[in-house]
Design an enzyme around this catalytic site. Sequence first.
Site, PDB file in Angstrom:
ATOM      1  N   SER A 317       0.855  -1.185   0.000  1.00  0.00           N
ATOM      2  CA  SER A 317       0.000   0.000   0.000  1.00  0.00           C
ATOM      3  C   SER A 317       0.890   1.233   0.000  1.00  0.00           C
ATOM      4  O   SER A 317       1.817   1.338   0.809  1.00  0.00           O
ATOM      5  CB  SER A 317      -0.900   0.004   1.243  1.00  0.00           C
ATOM      6  OG  SER A 317      -1.757  -1.110   1.255  1.00  0.00           O
ATOM      7  N   CYS A 488      -7.530  -1.171   7.140  1.00  0.00           N
ATOM      8  CA  CYS A 488      -6.328  -1.663   6.470  1.00  0.00           C
ATOM      9  C   CYS A 488      -5.482  -2.454   7.461  1.00  0.00           C
ATOM     10  O   CYS A 488      -5.237  -2.003   8.579  1.00  0.00           O
ATOM     11  CB  CYS A 488      -5.510  -0.509   5.894  1.00  0.00           C
ATOM     12  SG  CYS A 488      -4.057  -1.063   4.959  1.00  0.00           S
ATOM     13  N   TRP A 535      -4.966  -8.089   4.234  1.00  0.00           N
ATOM     14  CA  TRP A 535      -4.172  -9.208   3.731  1.00  0.00           C
ATOM     15  C   TRP A 535      -4.038 -10.275   4.806  1.00  0.00           C
ATOM     16  O   TRP A 535      -4.189 -10.009   5.997  1.00  0.00           O
ATOM     17  CB  TRP A 535      -2.787  -8.732   3.290  1.00  0.00           C
ATOM     18  CG  TRP A 535      -2.045  -8.001   4.366  1.00  0.00           C
ATOM     19  CD1 TRP A 535      -1.276  -8.536   5.375  1.00  0.00           C
ATOM     20  CD2 TRP A 535      -2.006  -6.575   4.572  1.00  0.00           C
ATOM     21  NE1 TRP A 535      -0.757  -7.549   6.174  1.00  0.00           N
ATOM     22  CE2 TRP A 535      -1.194  -6.336   5.705  1.00  0.00           C
ATOM     23  CE3 TRP A 535      -2.577  -5.488   3.894  1.00  0.00           C
ATOM     24  CZ2 TRP A 535      -0.936  -5.045   6.181  1.00  0.00           C
ATOM     25  CZ3 TRP A 535      -2.320  -4.214   4.382  1.00  0.00           C
ATOM     26  CH2 TRP A 535      -1.506  -4.001   5.495  1.00  0.00           C
TER      27      TRP A 535
END
Length: 538
Positions: A317, A488, A535
């Site tokens: 990112s 995130c 992730w």
Amino acid sequence: HEGLLEGLSFAVFGLGNSTYELYNSQGKRTDKELEVKGGTRMYDLGLGDDDQSLEEDFEKWKGNLWQNVCEAAGLDFSEAREVKKQRRYVLHDYEKPPKTLTSHHFQVPAEVEQAGEHLVASERLIKANHKSYKMYDSKNPFLGRIVQMRELHGPSSDRSCLHVELELIKNTYLRYQPGDHVGIYAENNREVVEHLARRLGVDLDRVVKLGPAENSRASPMGPFTVRRALTSYADICARPRQSLLKDMSQFATDEDERARLAMLGDASNDATVAEYKKYIWEDFRNVVDVLDEFPSLQPPLDVFLETVPRLDPRFYSISSAMDVASDRVSITAVVVRVPKKGGEIKVHQGVATTWIADMHDRVGNVILPCFIRKSEFKLPKDPSCPIVMIGPGTGIAPFRGFLQWRSHHMKTKDLGPAVLFFGCRRSDTDYLYKDELEQAVQEGYLTKLITAFSRETEEKVYVQHRLEEHAVMIYEQYIAKGGHIYVCGDATYMARDVHKCVRNVIAKCEGLDEDAAEQRIQELRKSHRYQEDIWHSS
């Protein structure tokens, strides 16, 4: 359109990851819609879980597939025979080495490659690669010079997290927005490559090319040195799949070793799958470790290069905004180094992060093959919309870019309120970008900063706990006013817990039951008001 697909027989195998909230939703939806429109299901829906092993799930699922296909087609079924696997590539040597060689998807003079100077920021390489009109993507990477690298953890930390900045040029394909990703083509560790070459008995300076085998449509690869093939193309540090072990077993000359490899490669029953998971996944063995522990295993180089998966780019990112520095793109990455049991090399290292970390003394004179990947993880089109950012650890990366954008535009645009939930272990060791975040609050482009330090209290406190503590404020000041929620970081635990927390907040504040609150979250997702960049850490 009921009856539209009448007469169609179908079978669906979905691909998903159980760590994500909407596990295998596309496969489930496809299976259901095919039936609703008149199709006949000839075999039960299969669900592959990438959190475990898609390959094993597929092998189990397809056990009786062909029998059902034959029945649906009115054909007689007979037991499958063992079919010899068709080769895709053939290895070619060169009597006279070519003048140019392939290196990281681009061509370099042979003398540059053989001297190990393929990533030196020379005028020759940069001039050939840096073009204002060139299309840069995964097949045509840009050579970005590392212009800054600094440690983000404090001196008392036993881990490392790097802030790395790459230099860009003016080019449409290198423009990015906060929330996008940068893909980096990394190299395998030199020590591991040289160890593998000794084990395979190959010359690293040998120049070869992989051409398509007979009846194969595989794209040719090379010419390159064996060193480049093992360094940049073969993913030698990844855990090998069961199919790889099965294919390799035929090259073991010892009968016991051949039998054990074949057993480890058998994905058709639970016992062998469990043994494979213990040996490969729990003990974290890669293909080099397998070669070390099976001395009679000696696959030919061309078979090895064909069987081992490609070394894919690593994505990060982006932790910057072009509004602040138009010629820079930055990433924030933890350097992965963990002990492992298998093989002769007892430390597992993240391929990209350790490779980059080892270049700390070459900053300014080293280039990385990279490209920009667009993302849907974006700030609201209306900057006056309230935003909630939840990003523990390196999950802070895109939000640093968000905050830089807000800093740049705070005097020219009507910015809505913004709250950031950040978490780490300790405030004095891994509080990433602490000074920048506190400055953002002081200057007003971050309304509120809420932190969670998990190792500073008797009971561990994470961002999801802080979210629960501020539930009413989040709902009244953000969700109820059309705000956007961004998450995130880790998909396995954090993202799931945050999802549940937001669902509970909505249920409580709107007087809904759990199912209705979940439906509200799905509505937020569809309108891009609940976004995730998450992730799974293996």
